[in-house]
Design a protein around this motif. Sequence first.
Motif, short mmCIF file in Angstrom:
data_model
loop_
_atom_site.label_atom_id
_atom_site.label_comp_id
_atom_site.label_asym_id
_atom_site.label_seq_id
_atom_site.Cartn_x
_atom_site.Cartn_y
_atom_site.Cartn_z
N MET A 1 3.98 -66.19 -3.48
CA MET A 1 2.94 -65.62 -2.60
C MET A 1 2.49 -66.71 -1.62
N ASN A 2 2.75 -66.46 -0.32
CA ASN A 2 2.42 -67.48 0.68
C ASN A 2 0.98 -67.41 1.17
N LYS A 3 0.43 -68.58 1.39
CA LYS A 3 -0.90 -68.71 1.97
C LYS A 3 -0.88 -68.14 3.39
N LEU A 4 -1.86 -67.34 3.74
CA LEU A 4 -1.92 -66.77 5.09
C LEU A 4 -2.57 -67.77 6.05
N SER A 5 -2.18 -67.68 7.32
CA SER A 5 -2.78 -68.54 8.34
C SER A 5 -4.17 -67.99 8.68
N GLU A 6 -4.98 -68.80 9.32
CA GLU A 6 -6.33 -68.33 9.69
C GLU A 6 -6.24 -67.14 10.66
N LYS A 7 -5.19 -67.15 11.50
CA LYS A 7 -5.00 -66.05 12.45
C LYS A 7 -4.67 -64.76 11.69
N GLU A 8 -3.79 -64.87 10.71
CA GLU A 8 -3.42 -63.70 9.91
C GLU A 8 -4.64 -63.17 9.14
N ILE A 9 -5.42 -64.10 8.59
CA ILE A 9 -6.62 -63.71 7.84
C ILE A 9 -7.59 -62.95 8.77
N ALA A 10 -7.79 -63.50 9.97
CA ALA A 10 -8.71 -62.87 10.93
C ALA A 10 -8.24 -61.46 11.28
N GLN A 11 -6.93 -61.30 11.46
CA GLN A 11 -6.38 -59.97 11.80
C GLN A 11 -6.62 -58.98 10.67
N LYS A 12 -6.37 -59.44 9.45
CA LYS A 12 -6.52 -58.56 8.29
C LYS A 12 -8.00 -58.23 8.01
N LEU A 13 -8.87 -59.16 8.34
CA LEU A 13 -10.30 -58.92 8.12
C LEU A 13 -10.85 -57.83 9.04
N GLU A 14 -10.16 -57.58 10.16
CA GLU A 14 -10.61 -56.53 11.08
C GLU A 14 -10.62 -55.16 10.40
N LYS A 15 -9.77 -55.03 9.39
CA LYS A 15 -9.69 -53.74 8.67
C LYS A 15 -10.60 -53.71 7.43
N LEU A 16 -11.39 -54.76 7.24
CA LEU A 16 -12.26 -54.83 6.07
C LEU A 16 -13.70 -55.09 6.50
N GLU A 17 -14.42 -54.03 6.71
CA GLU A 17 -15.79 -54.16 7.18
C GLU A 17 -16.67 -54.87 6.14
N GLY A 18 -17.44 -55.84 6.58
CA GLY A 18 -18.37 -56.52 5.68
C GLY A 18 -17.79 -57.73 4.97
N TRP A 19 -16.52 -58.01 5.18
CA TRP A 19 -15.89 -59.19 4.57
C TRP A 19 -15.76 -60.28 5.62
N GLU A 20 -15.89 -61.54 5.18
CA GLU A 20 -15.65 -62.64 6.11
C GLU A 20 -14.95 -63.80 5.40
N TYR A 21 -14.36 -64.67 6.21
CA TYR A 21 -13.65 -65.83 5.68
C TYR A 21 -14.62 -67.00 5.63
N VAL A 22 -14.92 -67.47 4.41
CA VAL A 22 -15.89 -68.56 4.23
C VAL A 22 -15.34 -69.58 3.24
N ASP A 23 -15.26 -70.83 3.64
CA ASP A 23 -14.85 -71.92 2.74
C ASP A 23 -13.58 -71.61 1.93
N GLY A 24 -12.56 -71.14 2.63
CA GLY A 24 -11.26 -70.95 1.96
C GLY A 24 -11.11 -69.71 1.12
N ALA A 25 -12.02 -68.76 1.29
CA ALA A 25 -11.92 -67.49 0.55
C ALA A 25 -12.44 -66.35 1.41
N ILE A 26 -12.02 -65.12 1.10
CA ILE A 26 -12.65 -63.97 1.77
C ILE A 26 -13.78 -63.49 0.86
N GLU A 27 -14.87 -63.15 1.49
CA GLU A 27 -16.12 -62.97 0.74
C GLU A 27 -16.91 -61.76 1.22
N THR A 28 -17.58 -61.12 0.28
CA THR A 28 -18.50 -60.03 0.65
C THR A 28 -19.63 -59.93 -0.37
N SER A 29 -20.63 -59.12 -0.04
CA SER A 29 -21.74 -58.86 -0.96
C SER A 29 -22.09 -57.39 -0.94
#
Lengths: 95, 95
Positions: A1-29
């Motif tokens: 399983m390959n680590k995603l680039s920050e660009k890839e993470i940002a693209q994928k986060l567009e489909k996940l409302e309320g999640w953000e990339y913080v300190d090396g993880a995707i996070e929500t509350s």
Amino acid sequence: MNKLSEKEIAQKLEKLEGWEYVDGAIETSFEFKNFKEAFSVMTRIAFECEAQGHHPDWSNVYNSLNIRLNTHDADGVTEKDFELAHSIESIIESD
Amino acid sequence: MNKLSEKEIAQKLEKLEGWEYVDGAIETSFEFKNFKEAFSVMTRIAFECEAQGHHPDWSNVYNSLNIRLNTHDADGVTEKDFELAHSIESIIESD
């Protein structure tokens, strides 16, 4: 399983409302009505995590739940984290 | 429910192995075999919390569980926290 680039993470986060990339993880509350509702949802998420063989870094105080996802083996965020994040969203939406 | 003094907290902690007073709460950590075991114990603790009407600030990563107890209404540690801590220890010991 390959680590995603920050660009890839940002693209994928567009489909996940309320999640953000913080300190090396995707996070929500999430906030629930009370502890019982929060823990009930946590239980459903726990079964899904076990099924996917992938586990969160999560914390709960009364009605609030914070979830962080990353992949220790890849030292970053991978497709597995997004798969679990989408499953969590499905659980929340069906609640 | 009255806030306990630091001296009272220290005395009560003598009867709770593995717990300490950190940043205004009594705190401990446990390690289990895996996520499933950790979450099973969390579920038993959750039912006890609900029964006592008192809830932890807790976090879990795979097989590890960190628990912090204090009483928001009293802005400190009270007898309720020690009651719950002893219940948690009973659950752990019977596991």
